[in-house]
Scaffold this active site. Sequence first.
Site, PDB file in Angstrom:
ATOM      1  N   CYS A   1      52.182  47.728  38.458  1.00 14.61           N
ATOM      2  CA  CYS A   1      51.874  48.607  37.597  1.00 14.61           C
ATOM      3  C   CYS A   1      50.737  49.621  38.116  1.00 14.61           C
ATOM      4  O   CYS A   1      49.714  48.971  38.651  1.00 14.61           O
ATOM      5  CB  CYS A   1      51.360  47.881  36.367  1.00 14.61           C
ATOM      6  SG  CYS A   1      52.554  46.458  35.948  1.00 14.61           S
TER       7      CYS A   1
ATOM      8  N   HIS B   1      41.024  56.145  28.239  1.00 18.54           N
ATOM      9  CA  HIS B   1      41.920  55.437  27.217  1.00 18.54           C
ATOM     10  C   HIS B   1      42.653  56.524  26.545  1.00 18.54           C
ATOM     11  O   HIS B   1      43.646  56.655  26.120  1.00 18.54           O
ATOM     12  CB  HIS B   1      41.376  54.558  26.195  1.00 18.54           C
ATOM     13  CG  HIS B   1      40.632  53.594  27.117  1.00 18.54           C
ATOM     14  ND1 HIS B   1      39.006  53.564  26.803  1.00 18.54           N
ATOM     15  CD2 HIS B   1      40.978  52.716  28.233  1.00 18.54           C
ATOM     16  CE1 HIS B   1      38.667  52.441  27.571  1.00 18.54           C
ATOM     17  NE2 HIS B   1      39.822  52.037  28.659  1.00 18.54           N
TER      18      HIS B   1
END
Length: 758
Positions: free
Chosen positions: A681, A368
């Site tokens: 994606c 992240h």
Amino acid sequence: MRGAYGGPRVLLRRLREVMAEPVAAQERLDRIVVLIAANMVAEVCSVYVLRTDGDLELYATEGLNRAAVHRTTMHKGEGLVGLVADEAEPVNLSDAQSHPAFSYKPETGEEIYHSFLGVPILRAGNTLGVLVVQNKSHRTYSDEEIEALQTTAMVIAEMIASGELAGVGEGFEPATRRPAHATGLALSEGIGLGHVVLHEPRVVVKKLIAEDSAAELNRLETALTGLRASIDVMIDEGDFARTGEHRDVLEAFRMFANDRGWGRRLQEAVLTGLTAEAAVERVQSDTRARMQRQTDPYLRERLHDLDDLANRLLRELVSPGKGMIPETTQLPENAILVARSMGPAALLDYDRTRLRGLVLEEGSASSHVVIVARALGIAAVGQIENASALVESGDPIIVDGVSGEIHVRPTGDVERAYVDKVRFRARRQEQYRALRERPSETRDGAKVSLMLNAGLLVDLPHLAETGAAGIGLFRTELQFMVAASMPRTAAQQQLYRAVLDAADDKPVTFRTLDVGGDKILPYMRAEPEENPALGWRAIRLGLDRPALLRTQIRALLHAAGGRDLKIMFPMVASVTEFDAARDIVRREHARLIRHGHPVPSSLSLGVMIEVPSLLFQLDEILERADFLSVGSNDLLQFLFAVDRGNARVAGRFDPLSPAFLRTLARVARKANEAGRPVTLCGEIGSRPLEAMALVGLGYRALSMSPAAIGQVKAALLDVDAGEISAFMQPLLERRDGAASLRAELSEFAARKNLQVEM
């Protein structure tokens, strides 16, 4: 406890006096070797310094031929001095000349000396040189004498590290400033030139020699007690007060903090005459030097724990009660952040206008903090072993987020090459910006929508900058991950409205909360799982905690009042999960209408194709969903049973393998037959060669990082969709067991003069 330590303390007191004298560095070093020889009743004392070219150079001596200073050199590993430097351990011999490593240097006149004691000059576990004493008689030096020489070597290490000592010519400077190069994993594309900022900066020990050893012992004991107490509180009363892997790791950390051997070594270092801070640095430097030479990966991993523990103890000594709190750092211009690991919130705490790069000892392309780094547009490299020990704060550094390399203290040639590279990339970006207004279509007229992956407000300006067709994936979980507490409905609504405002009339696809697994929210209790990627996460968590999902859906519906809204659900493994999630949306939609609130002018619900089980339910899901999005990162991971966060296996299978391309082709074909839009994606869509292949499979919408839009558009403008589709069809039907079609696709691109290799 060994000996009386009177000798070392006297030596250190006199060293302190010499260090305070206003003389040049070379003269100070000359006085130091005289002082050591007199204190230890040695006939020879010599200092060898490791140079940038890897050789050890005699920098000062008492007893050997002084004309040999700056003339005598040996390779690291050559002779007894080289052995000490190579092993980073003391060598104590009563008859040095009979040792097989002995190397005779006639210009020194050392043939008459038999006994030899050499200790490495260490700093942060790195060898800077070797300190040697010798005698004519056959004798073995005592433990107290070894201790005294090691302690003195630490003082000399700081002198070398200060940069005061000059080499005899360019390329022969002390190795503390030598260039270093390491290769890891490219995480975020770009090139960053700047200066090192340590995310958890080491405490700089300025005072090495104690005035009152008893007082320093008391300071050490007080700091150890405070450190241990803070660890106890963190484990027993904090977020980790439960069973599980995180607590097990911290329990091991507590065990190290209470280790009697560690405490005893610290006490002994203080009793040699060092300050408490210098003792911590001395013990940890010795430990680091030993453990860096271990081949056992478990032992090398423990080095991180011991480094962390030593840094916390240093902070406790400097600022009592704050041992668990890293110091804050003022960012310089062009800052390159270096860390073992960090979360996305920590990265966002830094002034993003000054950040140019990120170097991590850990990290994967899908972590992240890396997603945030891409959003900020900074180069990032991960998997750089012991990165924090390789650099010092303020070091010049280059981060190459394309090749995965870093260059610390680069030479002039390397720096100039990268300056040229940055200029070339800037020109390329200008060319891409010139394409911003051009329609995104292939040479034969096939329209391909290029959209952004986003998740934070800082991503939104990229819409206008890149000319993207919209946001194909908005990761709503990032708002949750960077917040200190669960975002309230109003805060969520405000973010979603800002995203829709920024997009204007361009489409935005919001993915519902994808947390769990490796995406742990700091304010949510995490359940320990053996396979978190396959566990309680994403839509599974949302359906089991419907209040959480309902709150988010309500915020999305409110924010999109009067506008088009697209919502998709992640990690769907069965049609029944999609049905349950769709029912929640319908109930919330009906509730808003019932209470007279504005509702979206249109509402589309989609599903992410990530779990292989859904590949066998495509007909059923296409009857229910308004659109599909292929999550290529997770689909590849689950299809090949490969943990994408594990550097050992993450690159084991090529996304251009026939198996994966056939899978993607089937999804595109089914969606097109059903008249449902399908977007891909993931990382595969952001690379020109792979994007060309996706167009050949029938994909006409790709979502990617902002930095990839320009290069993918530039490549696809030259591609003939019909040609690449016809070329790929027989390749997909081959049964030769090929692991990848990359070579064939690259050859096709080269034959057609397509600029797709990036």
